[in-house]
Design a protein around this motif. Structure first.
Motif, PDB file in Angstrom:
ATOM      1  N   SER A 136       1.086  -1.163   0.159  1.00  0.00           N
ATOM      2  CA  SER A 136      -0.026  -0.108   0.001  1.00  0.00           C
ATOM      3  C   SER A 136       0.823   1.201  -0.132  1.00  0.00           C
ATOM      4  CB  SER A 136      -0.988   0.145   1.129  1.00  0.00           C
ATOM      5  OG  SER A 136      -1.973   1.085   0.988  1.00  0.00           O
ATOM      6  N   ALA A 137       0.390   2.293  -0.345  1.00  0.00           N
ATOM      7  CA  ALA A 137       1.131   3.534  -0.557  1.00  0.00           C
ATOM      8  C   ALA A 137       0.582   4.657   0.456  1.00  0.00           C
ATOM      9  CB  ALA A 137       0.890   4.197  -1.725  1.00  0.00           C
ATOM     10  N   HIS A 138       1.637   5.560   1.079  1.00  0.00           N
ATOM     11  CA  HIS A 138       1.166   6.693   1.828  1.00  0.00           C
ATOM     12  C   HIS A 138       0.058   7.324   1.394  1.00  0.00           C
ATOM     13  CE1 HIS A 138       5.338   6.261   2.569  1.00  0.00           C
ATOM     14  NE2 HIS A 138       4.700   5.900   3.797  1.00  0.00           N
ATOM     15  N   ALA A 139      -0.426   7.371  -0.067  1.00  0.00           N
ATOM     16  CA  ALA A 139      -1.652   8.092  -0.563  1.00  0.00           C
ATOM     17  C   ALA A 139      -2.732   7.563  -0.128  1.00  0.00           C
ATOM     18  CB  ALA A 139      -1.378   8.118  -1.881  1.00  0.00           C
ATOM     19  N   PHE A 140      -2.924   6.127   0.205  1.00  0.00           N
ATOM     20  CA  PHE A 140      -4.131   5.240   0.634  1.00  0.00           C
ATOM     21  C   PHE A 140      -4.328   5.837   2.157  1.00  0.00           C
ATOM     22  CE2 PHE A 140      -6.594   1.959   2.133  1.00  0.00           C
ATOM     23  CZ  PHE A 140      -7.671   1.877   1.033  1.00  0.00           C
ATOM     24  N   THR A 141      -3.379   5.910   2.896  1.00  0.00           N
ATOM     25  CA  THR A 141      -3.661   6.443   4.175  1.00  0.00           C
ATOM     26  C   THR A 141      -4.090   7.999   4.211  1.00  0.00           C
ATOM     27  OG1 THR A 141      -2.041   4.780   5.180  1.00  0.00           O
ATOM     28  CG2 THR A 141      -2.607   6.589   6.597  1.00  0.00           C
ATOM     29  N   LEU A 142      -3.367   8.775   3.569  1.00  0.00           N
ATOM     30  CA  LEU A 142      -3.803  10.100   3.397  1.00  0.00           C
ATOM     31  C   LEU A 142      -5.038  10.386   2.703  1.00  0.00           C
ATOM     32  CD1 LEU A 142      -0.288  11.356   2.255  1.00  0.00           C
ATOM     33  CD2 LEU A 142      -1.104  11.459   4.596  1.00  0.00           C
ATOM     34  N   LEU A 143      -5.564   9.477   1.869  1.00  0.00           N
ATOM     35  CA  LEU A 143      -6.887   9.475   1.318  1.00  0.00           C
ATOM     36  C   LEU A 143      -8.163   9.520   2.270  1.00  0.00           C
ATOM     37  CD1 LEU A 143      -8.988   9.666  -1.279  1.00  0.00           C
ATOM     38  CD2 LEU A 143      -8.682   7.036  -1.127  1.00  0.00           C
ATOM     39  N   HIS A 144      -7.821   9.023   3.476  1.00  0.00           N
ATOM     40  CA  HIS A 144      -8.734   8.670   4.394  1.00  0.00           C
ATOM     41  C   HIS A 144      -8.717   9.745   5.398  1.00  0.00           C
ATOM     42  CE1 HIS A 144      -8.806   5.007   1.887  1.00  0.00           C
ATOM     43  NE2 HIS A 144     -10.084   4.907   2.341  1.00  0.00           N
ATOM     44  N   ASP A 145      -9.822   9.651   6.405  1.00  0.00           N
ATOM     45  CA  ASP A 145      -9.883  10.527   7.155  1.00  0.00           C
ATOM     46  C   ASP A 145      -8.878  10.508   8.621  1.00  0.00           C
ATOM     47  OD1 ASP A 145     -11.566  12.060   5.582  1.00  0.00           O
ATOM     48  OD2 ASP A 145     -13.529  11.242   6.617  1.00  0.00           O
ATOM     49  N   SER A 146      -8.700   9.156   8.659  1.00  0.00           N
ATOM     50  CA  SER A 146      -7.915   8.772   9.682  1.00  0.00           C
ATOM     51  C   SER A 146      -7.012   7.382   9.190  1.00  0.00           C
ATOM     52  CB  SER A 146      -8.630   8.293  11.008  1.00  0.00           C
ATOM     53  OG  SER A 146      -9.107   7.239  10.678  1.00  0.00           O
ATOM     54  N   GLU A 147      -5.901   7.340  10.014  1.00  0.00           N
ATOM     55  CA  GLU A 147      -5.109   6.051   9.682  1.00  0.00           C
ATOM     56  C   GLU A 147      -5.845   4.895   9.854  1.00  0.00           C
ATOM     57  OE1 GLU A 147      -1.546   5.282  12.189  1.00  0.00           O
ATOM     58  OE2 GLU A 147      -0.351   5.269  10.188  1.00  0.00           O
ATOM     59  N   ARG A 148      -6.658   4.780  11.111  1.00  0.00           N
ATOM     60  CA  ARG A 148      -7.732   3.785  11.446  1.00  0.00           C
ATOM     61  C   ARG A 148      -8.695   3.527  10.092  1.00  0.00           C
ATOM     62  NH1 ARG A 148      -8.713   1.170  16.129  1.00  0.00           N
ATOM     63  NH2 ARG A 148      -7.513   2.781  17.242  1.00  0.00           N
ATOM     64  N   ASP A 149      -9.223   4.336   9.486  1.00  0.00           N
ATOM     65  CA  ASP A 149      -9.984   4.379   8.576  1.00  0.00           C
ATOM     66  C   ASP A 149      -9.334   3.660   7.316  1.00  0.00           C
ATOM     67  OD1 ASP A 149     -12.182   5.465  10.039  1.00  0.00           O
ATOM     68  OD2 ASP A 149     -12.288   7.310   8.677  1.00  0.00           O
ATOM     69  N   ALA A 150      -8.340   3.959   6.990  1.00  0.00           N
ATOM     70  CA  ALA A 150      -7.477   3.485   5.938  1.00  0.00           C
ATOM     71  C   ALA A 150      -7.077   2.045   6.096  1.00  0.00           C
ATOM     72  CB  ALA A 150      -6.240   4.571   5.631  1.00  0.00           C
ATOM     73  N   PHE A 151      -6.680   1.480   7.445  1.00  0.00           N
ATOM     74  CA  PHE A 151      -6.496   0.326   7.699  1.00  0.00           C
ATOM     75  C   PHE A 151      -7.677  -0.453   7.581  1.00  0.00           C
ATOM     76  CE2 PHE A 151      -2.294   1.152  10.541  1.00  0.00           C
ATOM     77  CZ  PHE A 151      -1.701   1.499   9.243  1.00  0.00           C
ATOM     78  N   ARG A 152      -8.864   0.027   8.212  1.00  0.00           N
ATOM     79  CA  ARG A 152     -10.029  -0.616   7.958  1.00  0.00           C
ATOM     80  C   ARG A 152     -10.467  -0.989   6.666  1.00  0.00           C
ATOM     81  NH1 ARG A 152     -12.781  -1.687  12.507  1.00  0.00           N
ATOM     82  NH2 ARG A 152     -12.092   0.607  13.458  1.00  0.00           N
ATOM     83  N   ALA A 153     -10.363   0.124   5.847  1.00  0.00           N
ATOM     84  CA  ALA A 153     -10.869  -0.270   4.318  1.00  0.00           C
ATOM     85  C   ALA A 153      -9.832  -1.116   3.749  1.00  0.00           C
ATOM     86  CB  ALA A 153     -10.807   1.444   3.715  1.00  0.00           C
ATOM     87  N   GLN A 154      -8.625  -1.146   3.783  1.00  0.00           N
ATOM     88  CA  GLN A 154      -7.775  -2.136   3.446  1.00  0.00           C
ATOM     89  C   GLN A 154      -8.135  -3.357   3.631  1.00  0.00           C
ATOM     90  OE1 GLN A 154      -3.546  -0.995   2.916  1.00  0.00           O
ATOM     91  NE2 GLN A 154      -2.812  -2.977   2.767  1.00  0.00           N
ATOM     92  N   VAL A 155      -8.172  -3.602   5.038  1.00  0.00           N
ATOM     93  CA  VAL A 155      -8.437  -5.071   5.627  1.00  0.00           C
ATOM     94  C   VAL A 155      -9.807  -5.604   5.061  1.00  0.00           C
ATOM     95  CG1 VAL A 155      -8.604  -6.174   7.648  1.00  0.00           C
ATOM     96  CG2 VAL A 155      -6.979  -4.735   7.461  1.00  0.00           C
TER      97      VAL A 155
END
Lengths: 439, 439
Positions: free
Chosen positions: A198-217
């Protein structure tokens, strides 16, 4: 890609030399060209043959279509007689060479191309482009895979090299011991296993790191690889295990002091019960950085820039030289060995060559022997050249995994110091044996 | 070439991030990605933007054909919802960037890609591959063309790089100031003027150097370039003028002490009355070797290895980073600036940026100014970004000669020390201006 066949991966002088030879009546002289290098890149202990399979594709596809001929005609590059000859061009000669994945040394006749001057002269540039590029990448890959021990290496360099060079680089990296590539085109074209994180952009796209991780998982499953260095690494690891549970596949660290951070992350993962979660490190790795992480709790390395640029040596210095030719168009006339002789350097040994790797009493390579004339009986079983093209037909194609295995075996047959990363001389010397007639 | 479109010049994570964002409902967030570099290669004083035209081609051709979708399906790389999305993929966003041929500095927003996350995320690898490769070659070419003064440079490096990288390298070299290329594919694809000389093989094919020269002159005319260092240079020059007369176009010297040999050959040619016969030198030239020959009677330089490997810096370190995005799918929602913030380095400035090059009182560039928010009035006339793609339509395509001229002008607008070959800092500093909202 806007270029219709391999015909134009050719320096202009190859076509004008053909024109001049046709007019002079020398174009049909039977000719032997050899590919070799006078030296390894500074400090390197062995080279790795890569690109052979791609050369076979290129030779097979080398034909001059109408639009290519029109281009040559409109630009007045060659005359009509030459265009007629090119229109019917198919390589009908023979090619022998070191099998792909083999190691090589200064003077090794890595490839030998034999046929009329007319058909051989056109192959110079495309053969050298492929072998010089691919072998440079494979040599770097081989050093990195040695340094990594048994840990898997991921090729991630597509963004640091030309988009099609990247595909060839992934192939060469695989030959040199890499396990996978991130480059989808390499998976498509050569069947190399592909992976992604995954890229930093994916984390930054989301409102929080937790949201990003949850989306990916949620989408990719708990086995996915989460990138944990966008904000605070320790917090990200905690969040990652909270979101994915201890079944989390892997975390990736892409910045910072990898040695230090890997230890901390491993400890934290273990404390969180994620003892099977792997740690993947990336970030400007080369063979030295990989070696320095040997004692770190790292499970895989992602390598980009330094791989696709050959770790300081982005190209080989292989040349394609006429070493023998007949004195007439009769292919059965005796071969005359030839070589450049000026005092300015770049001289070489004329004559059609054989090569063998002489083992010592323990079976470890002790010399690369290159010669003309008859092969000494004691070396007959250790010859290196194999048939690749016979009368224009490709006979030497083989699966990439066989090539990869060959490289592992070839490297293992060298003295142990071959895989020292420090600068040194070629790990075995090249000895020359001159036959009575020099051919 | 075995790869059907630019769709797969993509790292796998771009597709899996798309899948995860689609499922999370974040894929339609309006996103701004920027291409920039944190530093120039060590010692370099400016960078050269090259590859922009190739990026436009790649974006236009990025679509997922049936066989590509089948590959992604069979490999289980993404799910059916994502495949459906990819099947209809066409980039419909906007791209702005430094015009091709411009110079750049650390932090320059070389390209800005704007649209939904879904469509922008897929462009990362192909854009970086092209810009990192082509800009590296153009930067080396620019230094070499500075060093050569007004003397023409011939690009001859195809054999030292991947066969398609070679075509892009010839294009980048032309942008950087080279006059011609030996690579026929570059002539075919981009209309770059092509030239050729002769190889040692042509001389060695014939029974004597005289036979070879006669064959070449008979077929290609007296204006041809004869290679004079196969045997003895002085004898070859004498033979060359005997065969071709004083109208001989040029001689090429490919080995030895070029400075010394060029002087001797010039004197000999003049004594033989061949005062208009030009001298072309080749043989592992780089910008330093070219500069060292400034006082030698050399008429043109042929450059290979060092050009196509970026003269020590074979790739750029450009990155493609999300710098702003909306908090919802509404493209008119306010942009939120974003940036990586971990302590491990690789941080950058969030927000959509403008850039201008501020001139001093004499019109010489004195700073690269990069900012977010409103552009200061005094810089409005010095902005650097131009529109390249508008709503998915390419609007920034231009002829290669215009790009080449722009580079000459851009370099001429820098302080004189820009073209010093010695190692140094970027020739102008980059200043950052933060807007009130950071975007």
């Amino acid at each position: 890609m806007g270029v219709p066949s391999t015909a134009l991966f050719t320096d202009q002088y190859e076509l004008t030399m053909l024109q001049a030879a046709l007019k002079a009546g020398t174009a049909e002289r039977h000719s032997v060209f050899e590919v070799f290098t006078r030296r390894l890149p500074e400090g390197r202990r062995y080279g790795v043959v890569a690109g052979t399979g791609r050369v076979l594709d290129a030779v097979e596809n080398l034909h001059f279509d109408e639009d290519v001929l029109d281009f040559l005609r409109e630009r007045n590059i060659v005359d009509e007689e030459t265009l007629d000859r090119l229109a019917g061009y198919r390589f009908s000669g023979d090619i022998w060479g070191y099998p792909e994945g083999e190691v090589y040394f200064p003077g090794s006749p890595i490839m030998r191309v034999e046929g009329s001057f007319a058909e051989c002269v056109l192959l110079e540039t495309v053969i050298l482009s492929i072998l010089n590029h691919d072998s440079a990448i494979a040599a770097a890959a081989s050093r990195m895979s040695s340094a990594a021990g048994g840990r898997p290496l991921i090729e991630m360099g597509a963004r640091r090299t030309h988009e099609l060079a990247a595909v060839a680089a992934a192939r060469a990296a695989y030959i040199g011991g890499f396990a996978t590539t991130s480059d989808l085109a390499a998976g498509y074209r050569y069947g190399i296993p592909t992976v992604g994180t995954s890229a930093h952009a994916f984390t930054l796209l989301h409102d929080s790191e937790r949201d990003a991780f949850r989306a990916q998982v949620d989408s990719l499953g708990r086995g996915t690889t989460l990138l944990v260095d966008t904000y605070d690494v320790a917090e990200a690891v905690r969040t990652a295990v909270e979101v994915a549970g201890p079944e989390l596949g892997a975390v990736r660290i892409d910045s910072g002091d990898l040695l230090l951070v890997a230890h901390r992350v491993r400890q934290q993962l273990d404390e969180l019960g994620a003892t099977d979660t792997r740690i993947i490190v990336t970030s400007d790795l080369d063979e030295y950085a990989i070696a320095s992480l040997a004692a770190a709790p790292v499970d895989a390395y992602g390598v980009g820039t330094q791989l696709v640029t050959g770790s300081g040596h982005p190209t080989g210095s292989m040349v394609y030289k006429l070493v023998a030719r007949t004195g007439s168009a009769d292919p059965h006339a005796p071969l005359v060995p030839v070589a450049k002789k000026s005092s300015g350097g770049k001289t070489s040994m004329g004559g059609r060559k054989w090569a063998a790797r002489r083992p010592d009493a323990d079976g470890v390579a002790e010399a690369e022997v290159v010669g003309t004339g008859p092969v000494p009986a004691e070396l007959a079983g250790h010859q290196l050249l194999v048939e690749l093209v016979k009368g224009g037909e490709v006979v030497g194609r083989e699966p990439l995994d066989a090539v990869r295995d060959r490289h592992t075996a070839a490297r293992a047959g060298l003295p142990l110091s071959a895989t020292q990363l420090s600068r040194g001389e070629p790990v075995i010397p090249t000895e020359y044996v001159r036959g009575p007639s020099g051919n």
